[in-house]
Design an enzyme around this catalytic site. Structure first.
Site, PDB file in Angstrom:
ATOM      1  N   CYS A 175      -4.851  -0.244  -6.133  1.00 32.31           N
ATOM      2  CA  CYS A 175      -3.567  -0.642  -5.560  1.00 32.31           C
ATOM      3  C   CYS A 175      -3.666  -2.110  -5.149  1.00 32.31           C
ATOM      4  CB  CYS A 175      -3.157   0.236  -4.381  1.00 32.31           C
ATOM      5  SG  CYS A 175      -4.121   0.035  -2.882  1.00 32.31           S
ATOM      6  N   CYS A 209      -8.898   1.946  -2.576  1.00 34.96           N
ATOM      7  CA  CYS A 209      -7.451   1.878  -2.375  1.00 34.96           C
ATOM      8  C   CYS A 209      -7.166   1.744  -0.884  1.00 34.96           C
ATOM      9  CB  CYS A 209      -6.713   3.065  -3.007  1.00 34.96           C
ATOM     10  SG  CYS A 209      -6.878   4.625  -2.166  1.00 34.96           S
ATOM     11  N   CYS A 232      -9.862  -6.410  -0.312  1.00 39.78           N
ATOM     12  CA  CYS A 232     -11.217  -5.957  -0.610  1.00 39.78           C
ATOM     13  C   CYS A 232     -12.223  -6.911   0.025  1.00 39.78           C
ATOM     14  CB  CYS A 232     -11.443  -5.901  -2.120  1.00 39.78           C
ATOM     15  SG  CYS A 232     -13.071  -5.285  -2.593  1.00 39.78           S
TER      16      CYS A 232
END
Length: 138
Positions: free
Chosen positions: A80, A8, A87
């Site tokens: 999220c 997250c 990422c």
């Protein structure tokens, strides 16, 4: 044994809740890690609401995703939209999952209203985590 990363934004609430539940439900079937695009420290309210459900995350640390870039994960779970969009690339064939949970740290209102939001998000993450383990780690 499978390796799982929960990611997250700040590794303070949602990913910490998910790490706690995934460890609880997966047992020895998986090694669970959590990290953030940034690190904000583990939120004390997250620790509190997990303790209410008899899961101790008080020893968890807030880690940056870069610390785990060399681990060959089987599953990467973003909790999220910010983490999903930011990422980093992980080499290998990790299966990706994404669910955008509300950020309880942004809850407004009375102290009880804020804790109610933490509990609501905790319960959502609990159901999601149990389902993910049942479908992928059994």
């Amino acid at each position: 044994m499978k390796t799982v990363l929960v990611l997250c934004t700040g590794n303070s609430c949602r990913s910490q809740l998910a790490e706690g539940y995934l460890r609880h439900f997966a047992g020895d079937k998986a090694q669970i890690y959590s990290a953030g695009i940034e690190t904000h420290g583990v939120n004390p309210k997250a620790i509190q609401v997990m303790a209410e459900d008899h899961i101790d995350i008080s020893k968890h640390t807030s880690n940056n995703v870069d610390e785990y870039i060399n681990i060959p994960f089987d599953y990467i779970i973003t909790v999220c939209d910010n983490a999903n969009e930011n990422c980093p690339y992980f080499p290998g064939n990790a299966k990706r999952f994404h669910h955008n949970f509300p950020d309880p740290a942004k809850a407004k209102g009375s102290p009880e209203d804020v804790m109610d939001e933490f509990r609501r998000v905790r319960d959502m993450i609990k159901v999601y985590s149990k389902d993910l383990v049942t479908r992928n780690l059994q």
